[in-house]
Structure formats: structure tokens, C-alpha cells
Design a protein around this motif. Sequence first.
Motif, short mmCIF file in Angstrom:
data_model
loop_
_atom_site.label_atom_id
_atom_site.label_comp_id
_atom_site.label_asym_id
_atom_site.label_seq_id
_atom_site.Cartn_x
_atom_site.Cartn_y
_atom_site.Cartn_z
N ILE A 121 -4.76 5.57 -10.41
CA ILE A 121 -5.36 4.61 -9.49
C ILE A 121 -4.33 4.18 -8.46
O ILE A 121 -3.24 3.73 -8.80
N ASN A 122 -4.68 4.32 -7.20
CA ASN A 122 -3.86 3.81 -6.10
C ASN A 122 -4.52 2.53 -5.60
O ASN A 122 -5.52 2.58 -4.88
N THR A 123 -3.97 1.40 -6.00
CA THR A 123 -4.59 0.12 -5.62
C THR A 123 -4.54 -0.09 -4.12
O THR A 123 -5.30 -0.90 -3.57
N GLY A 124 -3.67 0.65 -3.44
CA GLY A 124 -3.65 0.58 -1.98
C GLY A 124 -4.98 0.95 -1.37
O GLY A 124 -5.36 0.43 -0.31
N ASP A 125 -5.73 1.86 -2.02
CA ASP A 125 -7.06 2.21 -1.52
C ASP A 125 -7.97 0.99 -1.52
O ASP A 125 -8.75 0.78 -0.58
N LEU A 126 -7.89 0.20 -2.58
CA LEU A 126 -8.67 -1.04 -2.65
C LEU A 126 -8.25 -2.00 -1.55
O LEU A 126 -9.09 -2.58 -0.85
N VAL A 127 -6.95 -2.17 -1.37
CA VAL A 127 -6.45 -3.14 -0.39
C VAL A 127 -6.81 -2.72 1.03
O VAL A 127 -7.18 -3.55 1.87
N ARG A 128 -6.72 -1.43 1.29
CA ARG A 128 -7.11 -0.96 2.63
C ARG A 128 -8.58 -1.25 2.90
O ARG A 128 -8.95 -1.61 4.03
N VAL A 146 0.83 -1.21 0.00
CA VAL A 146 0.00 0.00 0.00
C VAL A 146 0.87 1.26 0.00
O VAL A 146 0.60 2.22 0.72
N ASP A 147 1.93 1.23 -0.83
CA ASP A 147 2.87 2.35 -0.87
C ASP A 147 2.44 3.43 -1.85
O ASP A 147 3.05 4.51 -1.89
N GLY A 148 1.43 3.17 -2.67
CA GLY A 148 0.95 4.17 -3.59
C GLY A 148 1.80 4.38 -4.82
O GLY A 148 1.49 5.24 -5.66
N MET A 149 2.88 3.61 -4.99
CA MET A 149 3.74 3.80 -6.16
C MET A 149 3.00 3.47 -7.45
O MET A 149 3.31 4.01 -8.51
N CYS A 150 2.02 2.59 -7.38
CA CYS A 150 1.26 2.25 -8.58
C CYS A 150 0.58 3.48 -9.16
O CYS A 150 0.44 3.61 -10.39
N ALA A 151 0.19 4.41 -8.31
CA ALA A 151 -0.47 5.62 -8.79
C ALA A 151 0.48 6.53 -9.55
O ALA A 151 0.05 7.34 -10.37
N THR A 152 1.79 6.40 -9.31
CA THR A 152 2.75 7.28 -9.99
C THR A 152 2.93 6.91 -11.44
O THR A 152 3.34 7.75 -12.25
#
Length: 952
Positions: A611-618, A599-605
Motif C-alpha cells: 500500500i502506498n498511502t501517498g495515493d490516498l493523500v494525492r 507522498v514519497d512512497g516509502m511506506c509501500a517498501t
Amino acid sequence: MRRSSTTPLPSDLAEELTRLLGRARVRTSPLDRATTAVDASHFLLTPQASLVAADASQVATILGVATRHRTSVTFRAGGTSLSGQAQSSALLVDVRRGFRSMELLDEGARRVRLGPGMTVREVNSRLARHGRKLGPDPASEVACTVGGVVANNSSGMTCGVEQNSYRTVDSMVVVLASGTVLDTGAPDADAQLAADEPALHSLLVSLSAQARRADLAQEIGRQFARKNTMGYGLNALVDHDSPAKALEHLMVGSEGTLGFIASVVMNTVPLLPHVSTALLTFGSLHEATAVVPHLRQTGPAVIELLDETSLAVCRTDPAHAAVLPGARHGEAALLVEFQSPSPDRLDSDVADACDQLGLARAEFSSDARRRSGLWALRKGLYAKVAGARDSGTTALLEDIAVPVPSLAQVCSDLTQLCRDRLGAAPVIFGHAKDGNLHFLVTEDFRTADAVSRQREFTEGLVQLVLDAAGTLKAEHGTGRIMAPFVERQYGPELYTMMRSLKQALDPAGILNPGAVITDDPDLHLRDFKTTPTVQSEVDRCVECGYCEPVCPSEFLTLTPRQRIVAQRAIVDADEAGDHELADRLRRDQTYPVTETCAVDGMCATTCPVGINTGDLVRRLRRESQTPLTGAGWHVAAHAWGPFTRLSSMGMTAADRLPTPVVTTPLALGRRLLGDDTVPQLSAELPPGGVGRRPRPSSRPDAVYLPSCVQTMFGQRDGSTLQSAVESVLSRLGVQVLVPDEVESLCCATPWKSKGHRRGQQVMDDRVTGVLERATQGGELVVISDAASCTEGLRIAAGAVGARLTIVDVVEFVADRATSLPPLPRVARALLHPTCATTQLGLDVQLRSLAALVADDVVVPDAWRCCGFAGDRGLLHPELTQAATRDMVEEVGRQDEGHRHGSAHDFDLYLSANRTCELGVGRALGVEYEHVLLALDRALSGRPRARKPRPRR
């Protein structure tokens, strides 16, 4: 095909593959198959098994097994393909993980040997220091791999046909369906081919003679004088006298249907250092495309087309506001770039173009930031436009090329065709310099008449393009989408030659059937991908895969794209009434989807739609948490000071006690309570730190909030980051206040990352309340000393509407560093940027601070988020190991004529976040520290370097 479709692998085939490859390399669970099935195209085939090949010999083994069992094999690396050529309903072979090699073959980096699993961006980042790059430059360079680029004969925005994959391949190692492995660069390659594959050798000689017949040679020359990836590259039979070289170039663009490219030597091209870019806007699409033939004659490296919808979608992203003019109805734009080896030549070229076409010289810019902003519009355009589609619909991207003089008319005809057959205008963009258009339409494949619409539309498109003397596929590969129309473009004789090549190289028909060559006239109308609505966090995902190369768990479990795909497969199974499968997918996703996501948010970069997949995982973590854990973290939020002190005491005790005394009870706890609950401590972890202490000030210039993680994890030499920060700030003349309540404060990231909303709310309210009072209602800035905490505090302030300005100490000090005196420097420092410094835009400032204390600052090319992610590195140390694998390999190897040396050959190991320092330090067996600690030592005249501590 439904995402939840399941066809089991025959037991005898499964047993043989498992015996030969090992169980870990044969993946047959519903989750594995669903998550590896997708690529960026609008097709979907679900494999019976996903195999992970380690090397060329394992590929040969797989091909042998497939031949015996009469089953098909498709190779997959980056999965960014758009024409359906990376899909399989049988065996899908992952050739990314085991094929990530790169070797420069001469001092000037003019040739480079590459494994098919390297991304174009990775390769170019290493070539750049030598002033070179790969010729092909697809817009998907962040994620597309060398294997796919060569197998699809990819080109891109600047290379045209002169520097595409076909023209820049030097040699390759190819594995044929028979198991023959041929190195086309070997001096005796022709003799080896004749000895190992005599029938194939003879056929190549015969077909070469046929292709050189005057009429066929002329037609082949016409077809391949432009961008063209339809069918097989028969120009290889004309261009090369050597059968081995002809085979080598036939492999380019063959989409895995003739063999597997295990490695390739590419000729690199110069990276022209002087560049000027402009976004030229026009009143209409016709006006923009009509000027292209004239603009092309002035010699720009790039002419990229963006239509009105493309520009409108880009305007929805605030990041693009600075480079986009105001909207005009019907508008279109051309992104134009000149590249040159010298500044004088660049100025002359731009001036000549402006004079000839009546353009304003001021529209062109060489400013790196503005140019980066302009290119950001184009490189993520497909995913941006596709991401704006209605939820539940599927994006289809077509790819054609026509003669440049007919570009304007084709765009007009194409728009009318889409309106007539599909009921809506397309979104048109692409490489206008080459007459190469990409256009996107959307379709809801859940509707009854979707297939008939697509049938009529495709027929009209084929006729339109061929009437314009164009090609039905320019650079995305024939795939499944245009395979039924290859003969129509080339005629019966050339098509028969292609079929004879396919039969000779793949007599059993096991290699990627359906791609390039097919007997099914309706293949392009089968196996459409449906996209069920899942959650607002991720519904815009077009499964392009741009997120994958920055994901820490990429080579351990799943990627962001695959985590989203898993949710779509669950919804699909439920909608199909297969609740048993849906429940199994939910159970199976716990470890790969929720537990090993950083959930580091690097996917959004790198995601074009953010899309920050961390939002889904949280959210998934929140939905699966037990009342007990939720209550425990709620209590921790109310007693954070005692919690951090206890954690510090625990780390200190663990450091002093014999290792078995610590690890044995923890191992028992992990077995009883779960790996995601009880941490795993290892010997290289430091003792606990000291508590944070208030610092009063009657007239502060700023408020300083030391991070709680420095209390939990201390420094082995007894130094503290809080003391170092306060000392450096004092030398800069900045007086800070540290709130009295500091020990009870946190950025709330631990609760947010775990999905504990109640505890997060408690901490959000407390930390923002204290900071608002301390900053006198937001009049003073808040300085944070851990990059992830800086990010977390900004999120907390936003969540409660607090008027706070949060600044990371790296940025704060870097902006004032010119007032510091000259400092003693060590020879070399190894620097690790973090996911948070990257997202905060602090990597440049971080490097500038490191350069104050070291002559040579090295950032490994393979750095990425270390995956420690708060406590992920304690709960799942395998995540950090996987995330740092490539970096560990890079540091210490002979690399491009420059030896990094072993990890222990550096004088300093620097970063900007304590848990990240622990993660990369564990991986390399050294001790990292915050750059402010090193800066403080240099300012204080204390010893300048701390040598790494060997592992115990």
C-alpha cells in the motif's frame, strides 16, 4: 467499539496533565485519539487522551496522576501487538518518541542498552557490523520495538526459548506504579528494592519459596520449557534467587501490567555468517507437518510452515514469482534454514540433513538475493494474508504452541474446528520448529451472530490446545484475547500467585487493566474492531504498522497507518450518523494527513501488501484543491520553461538580498494564503541554476533528459549537473541527445503529488511524446539524472502507454564503471540514499559510485527520506527537521566505538536527487551534491573535495 467513539477526558485530569507535561504532550482531539487508538490486533479501545512521555520521570508523573484520579494507563511503542494488550479506553502513553537510545556497553557489542522505542531492525542493523544481533527475531522486526519485544517476551523464527527476551535480558530500569524507579543492574538493587518497596520485596521472597515446592516447580518447568507467553513468567521465581532479578524477569512478558520498562540491557547473540535456505514443498499440510519432528533433529535454525492459502496469497505478488514453484492443490511448504560459523560446517549440516531426509541438496541456496526473496515470503505473511480478506471484515490471528510430535494432528483438528465453528478453514503458518502455530481467520463483526461464533470457536480452541498439552499463547502475549483463560491453563494455585503479583505491583489497578489478568470471562468477546470500507487504495490495510518506521512524518504528525485510520474514523462517524464529528475530523486532518505527507512512497517498501498511502493523500489533495490553484498549475504545465526560469531568478534574488527582505513578505504571504501555498525560504538554500540546454546528436546512443529541479536550485560553485553528466557519459563513450524542447519538459511528479490531474495529463502527454520521438519510438534508452524524476518518468510512460525505457544515470554509469580509469579519492564521504533510489533498487549502485571517489563511504544508520519531497521542505520545513532528527543526532556522536566526527569532518556529501540534497544539507549544515558531480571532478582532475559552507 466504533472508531468514532468519543468519551471526553475529565477536565480536572486534563488540566493536571497539561500543567505537568505541557500542552503539546497531552493530545485529546478526536483525530489524535482515533489515530493513536489502533494497533495490529482485532480489538479497538479509543483512549480519552494520548500522552507523549519524554522520559522515565514523566512516566512516573503520569502514573502518579493516574493513581490519584483512579484512571488507567497503557504504554504503546510500535503498536504491532496482536492480542489487544496495547489498547486503552483511558490514557494511552506513547513511549516511542522519547525513548530511542542505543548504547553499546562493551567493545564486542555483547551487551547493548536500549530505549523501548528502538525497533529491532534498527538495533540489528547497528549490531551487524560487530557480528552480533538481538536474540528475539520476530517477523515484525521492521516495526516492532524493543519495549514491546521485552514486555511481550517475544521470540520469533530462530530464537526458540534459548534466545528469547527472557533469556537474553541482562538488566533493566523499571518504573513501578508507585513511582519507584529501580535499576536491576545496580549492585545494590536488592537493598534498594527492600528499602523502597518492602512489601513487594517480602512477597517476592515468599513466592519464590512457594514456586520451588517440588510439584509447583515441576509444573512451572513444564509450562515454560516451550514458547509460552500466557500469564506471568513464574519461572522467574524459580530461576533467580535475587528478588530484584526475579522482578526483572517477571517484567518480561508482563505487557505493561506490572510497570514500565524505561530501558533494558540485552545480551546479544552471534550473527552466524554462513547461511543456506530452502523452500521445501509438500503435497499436503499433514505431510509437511509430519516431517517436522525428523527435520528438527538435523539441527536447522529455522523451520517455518506455510500452508496452501499462504502460498497462494504470496503468488499474487509478482515479486515472489522467482522463488515460488508452481501451485499444487492442497500443497504446503517448509522454509528451512541452516546457520553456521563456518562454510565447511554449513555444508556438512546441509548434506547430513539432505541425506537423512532424502532431500535434494540443490534446493538449498546461500545466494543472498534468493534468500532475501524467500524470507520476504515469510516476514510479511500475516499482513499479506490479512490484506487479502474481504473489504469490511476483520482479521484475527491466533498464536498457540503444542509439542512438536503432535503438530500434524493439531493442524488437522484445528482446520476441522474452524470449519465447524466459523464456516471456513484457517490460514495456517508459523514457527514449526517450536510447535508454534499462527493461524488466521476473518470475521465480519457487523453481523449479529459474530460474537456467538467467536465464543464457540474460542472455547473449542482452548480445549483443543490444552488437551494437546500446549499453551494458548506462545509469543504474542496473553493480551485481552486469552486473559480469561489463564487460570484454566495454569490451575488455581499458580494463577493465585499471579494475581498476588498484580495486586502488589499495581494495587490501584491502573496498569493496562484487562491484559493478562481479568475477572471478566467475556473480555475476549468485547470491543472488537470493525473496519469500514474506505477506498480501494487502502482497504487492504490491516493496521500492522510496518509502514511507520520509514515515514518522514512519523515523529511530527501522523504515519501512513494513522492516515488510513483517520479515513476509517470519518466513514465510521458518518455511518453512525455523527456528521458533526465526521466534519470535524475532515477539517482537523488537513495539516497532519495531507499537508505533511511526503507522498514519497516509502511506506509501500515495508508494507507487506504494497500500500502506498501517498495515493490516498494525492486523492485527498485533489478533492480539496480550489479551482484557482488547479487552474494555476494547469497554466504552469503549458509554460513550464518560463516557470522554471522565474523560479531560478527568484532563488538567485533571495540568495543575494538581505534575509529580512526575503522572509518578511513571504511570512506575510503564508499568513494570508496559507503555509501550504507560500514557501518559506531560508538562508542556506542555494541560488538558482542555469537553464537546461539542448544537445543535438546525429547518432546518439541514448537520450538524456536533465531534471528541471537543477534549473531551480543551482550549485554554489557554478557547476551544473547537466555538464557533469554529459562529461562522464562522454568518457564512457556514450553519445547523448538532449531534446530541443528540454526546457518545457518535466517528469510530471509535481502535478501528480499535488493531485492536479489536468496539469499532470498535459505534462505526461508532452514529455512522453517528445521522448518517444527522440528515442526513435523507444529504440534508445532515456537517461534521467534525478532519482525521483526517473521514477516519475516511468510512471508517466506507464500512464499513457509509451514504449520508453527509463534508466537513472546512477544505474547507467555504475553498470559501466569498470571501464573508468583509477581515480583519486578523498578520505571520507557521507552518502544519503533517497526514497527514490531505494524504491528503484539503486542504493547499491549509488554506493559503488561513491566508493569510486572516497575511501570510506558512510551511510548513517538513521537515514530515511528527508521529507523535502519536492516543495514540502519549502512549505513545511518542520517536516524535514523531524525526518532528519535521528540522522542529525547520529552524525557526530560517539557511536559504537567509531566516531563519525561532526558533520563537517567529511570531505564529500553525496546523494542522487537535488531536493534531497537540499533537505539533508539543511539538516546538517553542509552542502550535498549529486554523486555524478564528484565523479566528474575526479575524472577531470579538478579539486577533489568541497568543504561544507557554514550557515549564515
